[in-house]
Design a protein around this motif. Structure first.
Motif, PDB file in Angstrom:
ATOM      1  N   PRO A 157      -3.169 -17.702 -19.484  1.00 44.81           N
ATOM      2  CA  PRO A 157      -2.904 -17.406 -20.840  1.00 44.81           C
ATOM      3  C   PRO A 157      -2.656 -16.085 -21.016  1.00 44.81           C
ATOM      4  O   PRO A 157      -3.054 -15.106 -20.339  1.00 44.81           O
ATOM      5  N   TYR A 216     -10.433 -11.435 -30.325  1.00 42.29           N
ATOM      6  CA  TYR A 216     -10.367 -12.586 -31.147  1.00 42.29           C
ATOM      7  C   TYR A 216     -11.322 -13.612 -30.715  1.00 42.29           C
ATOM      8  O   TYR A 216     -11.440 -14.647 -31.528  1.00 42.29           O
ATOM      9  N   CYS A 217     -11.942 -13.547 -29.960  1.00 42.86           N
ATOM     10  CA  CYS A 217     -12.663 -14.878 -29.136  1.00 42.86           C
ATOM     11  C   CYS A 217     -14.141 -14.882 -29.258  1.00 42.86           C
ATOM     12  O   CYS A 217     -14.830 -13.930 -29.216  1.00 42.86           O
ATOM     13  N   GLN A 225      -1.429 -14.986 -24.346  1.00 43.68           N
ATOM     14  CA  GLN A 225      -1.712 -14.398 -25.609  1.00 43.68           C
ATOM     15  C   GLN A 225      -0.543 -13.905 -26.417  1.00 43.68           C
ATOM     16  O   GLN A 225      -0.385 -14.038 -27.745  1.00 43.68           O
ATOM     17  N   ILE A 257     -13.679 -22.273 -31.773  1.00 36.98           N
ATOM     18  CA  ILE A 257     -12.733 -21.529 -31.147  1.00 36.98           C
ATOM     19  C   ILE A 257     -11.789 -20.789 -32.222  1.00 36.98           C
ATOM     20  O   ILE A 257     -11.543 -19.986 -32.471  1.00 36.98           O
ATOM     21  N   ARG A 258     -11.407 -21.957 -33.359  1.00 35.18           N
ATOM     22  CA  ARG A 258     -10.619 -21.546 -34.575  1.00 35.18           C
ATOM     23  C   ARG A 258     -11.306 -22.251 -35.609  1.00 35.18           C
ATOM     24  O   ARG A 258     -12.226 -23.140 -35.512  1.00 35.18           O
ATOM     25  N   ARG A 276     -12.717 -15.172 -36.480  1.00 33.70           N
ATOM     26  CA  ARG A 276     -13.967 -15.756 -36.168  1.00 33.70           C
ATOM     27  C   ARG A 276     -15.166 -14.832 -36.120  1.00 33.70           C
ATOM     28  O   ARG A 276     -15.045 -13.556 -35.990  1.00 33.70           O
ATOM     29  N   PHE A 282      -1.037 -20.914 -31.081  1.00 36.86           N
ATOM     30  CA  PHE A 282      -1.943 -21.027 -32.119  1.00 36.86           C
ATOM     31  C   PHE A 282      -1.682 -19.928 -32.956  1.00 36.86           C
ATOM     32  O   PHE A 282      -1.483 -18.694 -32.760  1.00 36.86           O
ATOM     33  N   LYS A 283      -2.201 -20.025 -34.506  1.00 37.59           N
ATOM     34  CA  LYS A 283      -2.228 -18.937 -35.446  1.00 37.59           C
ATOM     35  C   LYS A 283      -3.641 -18.234 -35.261  1.00 37.59           C
ATOM     36  O   LYS A 283      -4.459 -18.974 -35.156  1.00 37.59           O
ATOM     37  N   TYR A 284      -3.622 -16.987 -35.363  1.00 38.43           N
ATOM     38  CA  TYR A 284      -4.623 -16.257 -35.167  1.00 38.43           C
ATOM     39  C   TYR A 284      -5.597 -16.776 -36.235  1.00 38.43           C
ATOM     40  O   TYR A 284      -5.320 -16.903 -37.368  1.00 38.43           O
ATOM     41  N   SER A 285      -6.794 -16.962 -35.883  1.00 34.39           N
ATOM     42  CA  SER A 285      -8.068 -17.447 -36.942  1.00 34.39           C
ATOM     43  C   SER A 285      -9.147 -16.186 -36.719  1.00 34.39           C
ATOM     44  O   SER A 285      -9.591 -16.234 -35.580  1.00 34.39           O
ATOM     45  N   ASP A 298      -1.069 -19.835 -23.108  1.00 32.54           N
ATOM     46  CA  ASP A 298      -1.671 -19.724 -24.206  1.00 32.54           C
ATOM     47  C   ASP A 298      -1.238 -18.625 -25.215  1.00 32.54           C
ATOM     48  O   ASP A 298      -0.862 -17.527 -24.585  1.00 32.54           O
ATOM     49  N   VAL A 299      -0.526 -19.006 -26.380  1.00 30.32           N
ATOM     50  CA  VAL A 299       0.003 -17.746 -27.242  1.00 30.32           C
ATOM     51  C   VAL A 299      -0.745 -17.575 -28.561  1.00 30.32           C
ATOM     52  O   VAL A 299      -0.951 -18.697 -29.312  1.00 30.32           O
ATOM     53  N   ILE A 300      -1.168 -16.690 -29.095  1.00 28.47           N
ATOM     54  CA  ILE A 300      -1.659 -16.329 -30.335  1.00 28.47           C
ATOM     55  C   ILE A 300      -0.611 -15.480 -31.285  1.00 28.47           C
ATOM     56  O   ILE A 300      -0.153 -14.725 -30.778  1.00 28.47           O
TER      57      ILE A 300
HETATM   58  N1  5AD Z   1      -7.609 -17.594 -32.893  1.00 31.59           N
HETATM   59  C1  5AD Z   1      -6.387 -18.163 -32.418  1.00 31.59           C
HETATM   60  N2  5AD Z   1      -6.403 -18.545 -31.286  1.00 31.59           N
HETATM   61  C2  5AD Z   1      -7.525 -18.577 -30.426  1.00 31.59           C
HETATM   62  N3  5AD Z   1      -7.641 -18.705 -29.126  1.00 31.59           N
HETATM   63  C3  5AD Z   1      -8.821 -18.181 -28.953  1.00 31.59           C
HETATM   64  N4  5AD Z   1      -9.381 -17.484 -29.923  1.00 31.59           N
HETATM   65  C4  5AD Z   1      -8.575 -17.652 -31.114  1.00 31.59           C
HETATM   66  C5  5AD Z   1      -8.576 -17.162 -32.416  1.00 31.59           C
HETATM   67  N5  5AD Z   1      -9.638 -16.627 -33.014  1.00 31.59           N
HETATM   68  C6  5AD Z   1      -6.909 -19.652 -28.363  1.00 31.59           C
HETATM   69  C7  5AD Z   1      -6.417 -18.567 -27.294  1.00 31.59           C
HETATM   70  C8  5AD Z   1      -7.189 -19.133 -25.913  1.00 31.59           C
HETATM   71  C9  5AD Z   1      -7.184 -20.607 -26.444  1.00 31.59           C
HETATM   72  C10 5AD Z   1      -8.147 -21.392 -25.648  1.00 31.59           C
HETATM   73  O1  5AD Z   1      -7.440 -20.394 -27.672  1.00 31.59           O
HETATM   74  O2  5AD Z   1      -4.925 -18.640 -26.977  1.00 31.59           O
HETATM   75  O3  5AD Z   1      -6.448 -18.980 -24.688  1.00 31.59           O
END
Ligand code: 5AD
Ligand code: SF4
Length: 441
Positions: free
Chosen positions: A259, A159-160, A261, A49-50, A335, A330-333, A299-301
Motif C-alpha cells: 500500500p 487516517y487509520c 496511499q 475502516i471507513r 474516522r 478509496f476516498k478519504y473518510s 491501496d490509494v487514498i
Molecule cells: N479513509 C479512506 N481509506 C482508508 N483506508 C484506511 N483508512 C482509511 C480512511 N480513513 C484504506 C487504506 C488502507 C486500506 C485497507 O483502507 O488505503 O490501506
C-alpha cells in the motif's frame, strides 16, 4: 443445542477472526445456522475502516430491533465494537455483547456470562500480550487457509482506526505458526495466506528470533504447501530479504501488495506514513529487478486533507511509473480517534469523487495494457471454482490474477471436479480485471 449465526464485514483479518470465533463457539457446544432468523445468538463481526463500513452494522441491527425479547441475543464483535464500546448499547439497546478483537480470548467466559443471564457483557481491553489462538478454527475454504502471524499495529497513520481497534502489535511464535502450517498441509491445504496488519514488522518472540522474511521462507518449505501469500505490508518495514526469499523459494507467490496511499511525499508526511515517494520507489525497484515476475498491487487514498491538485497528479504519475497489476482506491473518510481528524482543509466530497474516478480510469487503462501482455502465456492456476453460467473454471495464478478457463472437450474427464487442483492454462484473452484461457493439461 444453542444456535448462532455470524456475518462478517471488512478485511481478511476479520474473515479469519470469524473462522476462529466459529471454532470457539462450536467448541463451546453451539451450532452454526445459515440465517439470523433461525439463530438464538446473532454475531456481527464489524469493520470501521471507513464510515460506510461502520454504518453497515447499525443498519443490520436496526432490522432486528423488534426481535429483542423474543429469545434472540445480539453480539457485536470487531472494529466497531472496539471503537464504539458501550455506546453501542445506547445506539442499539437490544445488543448484549460487545467485544473487540484483542479480547476474543475471553469469549468463552463471556458466553458463560450471557448464558447466566447477564444483560450486558463487554470485552474492550486492548491491554493484552496475547494473540487469539484457538484449538479449533472452522475454515471456509478447503484448499486455501489463513494463518495469523501478527495482530495489532504499532504505526500511527493519520487516517487509520486500526491502531485503536486492534491494539498494539503482538507476534506469534514461529514454532506455533509453523506447526499450524504443517497441520494444514496434512489436512490437505496447499495454499497458505499469512495475515497481519503489518506482516513486515513480524518478530518471533521466541529465542529463534526469526524476522518476517525467514518465517515466510520457512512456511514455503513446509511439505505439501505449494503457495504462500501474505498481506498486508507497510513499505517502511518492507525489507529486500523478502524479495530474495521470493526469488529463491518457488512456493512463495509472485505477488506483493504494498500500500502506497499517495504518490506525493508531502501528503505521505501529513499521513505519517514514515516514507517518501523515493523510498517507496526503491522497494518497487527491488521487485522489478527480481528474477521472478512479481505482480505489484497497492491501496490509494484520494482527498486526504490538504491534498492539492499537484499532489493528486503525483499519485497519477506514480501509477504510470509503477504500472500496478491492480489497486484498491478509496476516498478519504474521517474516522474517530485518528490524528487526521484535527486537520483543516478537508476536500469536498464531489472533489474526492472526481479524483477517484480519474484515478480508477487511469488504472483501468494500465490493467488492460498489462493484462494484454499475458495473451499467449501459459500460467499455472489453482482452481477455485466453476462458473455454471459461463461453463468456465475459475483459476488463480501465482500473481493473484483471476484466470477463467475452458477445458478442451474430452469425454474421459468431463464431470471431473478440478477444484483445489493446479493446472496449466494458456491465456487467450485479457480484460482489465481478469484473464481467460484454455487448460492445456
Ligand atoms: N479513509 C479512506 N481509506 C482508508 N483506508 C484506511 N483508512 C482509511 C480512511 N480513513 C484504506 C487504506 C488502507 C486500506 C485497507 O483502507 O488505503 O490501506
Ligand atoms: Fe476493517 Fe481495518 Fe478492522 Fe480490518 S482491521 S476490520 S479493515 S477496520
Amino acid at each position: 443445542m444453542k444456535t448462532f449465526y455470524i456475518e462478517t464485514f471488512g478485511c481478511q483479518m476479520n474473515a479469519h477472526d470469524s473462522e476462529k470465533v466459529i471454532g470457539t463457539l462450536i467448541g463451546q457446544g453451539y451450532s452454526q445456522v445459515g440465517t439470523a432468523e433461525e439463530a438464538e445468538l446473532v454475531f456481527y463481526n464489524t469493520c470501521s475502516i471507513r464510515d460506510k463500513a461502520e454504518q453497515k452494522v447499525f443498519h443490520r441491527l436496526q432490522q432486528f430491533k423488534k426481535e429483542h425479547g423474543r429469545g434472540k441475543t445480539f453480539a457485536v464483535l470487531g472494529c466497531v465494537a472496539q471503537q464504539e464500546g458501550e455506546r453501542i448499547f445506547e445506539k442499539a439497546p437490544h445488543v448484549s455483547l460487545v467485544c473487540g478483537s484483542a479480547s476474543y480470548n475471553q469469549l468463552p467466559a463471556m458466553l458463560v456470562q450471557l448464558e447466566t443471564g447477564n444483560r450486558r457483557v463487554t470485552g474492550l481491553s486492548l491491554d493484552t500480550e496475547d494473540t487469539f489462538d484457538t484449538p479449533l478454527t472452522r475454515r471456509d475454504n478447503p484448499h486455501r487457509a489463513y494463518i495469523t502471524i501478527i495482530e495489532g499495529c504499532d504505526k500511527s497513520c493519520a487516517y487509520c482506526v486500526v491502531p485503536f481497534t486492534r491494539g498494539p502489535e503482538r507476534s506469534r511464535t514461529s514454532a506455533s505458526v509453523l506447526a499450524e502450517a504443517r497441520t494444514l498441509a496434512d489436512a490437505g491445504y496447499s495454499e497458505i495466506q499469512l495475515l497481519g496488519q503489518n506482516v513486515n514488522s513480524y518478530r518471533d518472540p521466541s529465542p529463534a528470533g526469526r524476522d518476517f522474511a525467514m518465517l515466510l521462507d520457512n512456511v514455503g518449505r513446509v511439505a505439501g504447501i505449494r503457495r504462500v501469500r501474505f498481506t498486508t505490508s507497510h513499505p517502511r518495514d518492507f525489507r529486500k530479504s523478502i524479495i530474495d526469499a521470493i526469488d529463491s523459494n518457488p512456493a512463495l507467490c509472485n505477488h506483493v501488495h504494498l500500500p502506497v496511499q499517495s504518490g506525493s511525499s508531502r501528503v505521505l508526511d501529513a499521513m505519517q506514513r514514515l516514507y517518501t515517494r523515493e523510498e517507496y520507489m526503491r522497494r518497487i525497484e527491488w521487485m522489478k529487478a527480481a528474477r521472478r515476475p512479481i505482480a505489484i498491487t497497492t491501496d490509494v487514498i484520494v482527498g486526504f486533507p490538504g491534498e492539492t491538485e499537484a499532489d493528486f497528479e503525483a499519485t497519477l504519475a506514480l501509477l504510470d511509473e509503477v504500472e500496478y497489476d491492480s489497486i484498491f482506491s478509496f476516498k478519504y473518510s474521517r474516522r474517530p480517534n485518528t490524528p487526521a481528524l484535527a486537520l483543516d482543509d478537508q476536500i469536498p466530497e464531489e472533489e474526492k469523487s472526481r479524483r477517484l474516478t480519474i484515478l480508477q480510469e487511469k488504472q483501468r487503462a494500465i490493467q488492460i495494457r498489462r493484462n494484454g501482455a499475458y495473451v499467449g502465456a501459459v500460467e499455472e492456476c489453482m482452481v477455485e471454482g466453476f462458473n455454471t453460467a459461463t461453463g468456465q473454471w475459475i483459476g488463480r495464478t501465482s500473481q493473484n490474477k483471476t484466470l477463467n478457463f475452458l477445458r478442451p472437450d474430452s469425454s474421459l474427464v468431463s464431470g471431473e471436479d478440478l477444484r483445489g487442483r493446479y493446472v496449466d492454462v494458456r491465456v487467450t484473452r485479457a480484460g482489465p480485471n481478469s484473464l481467460a484461457g484454455e487448460c492445456i493439461q
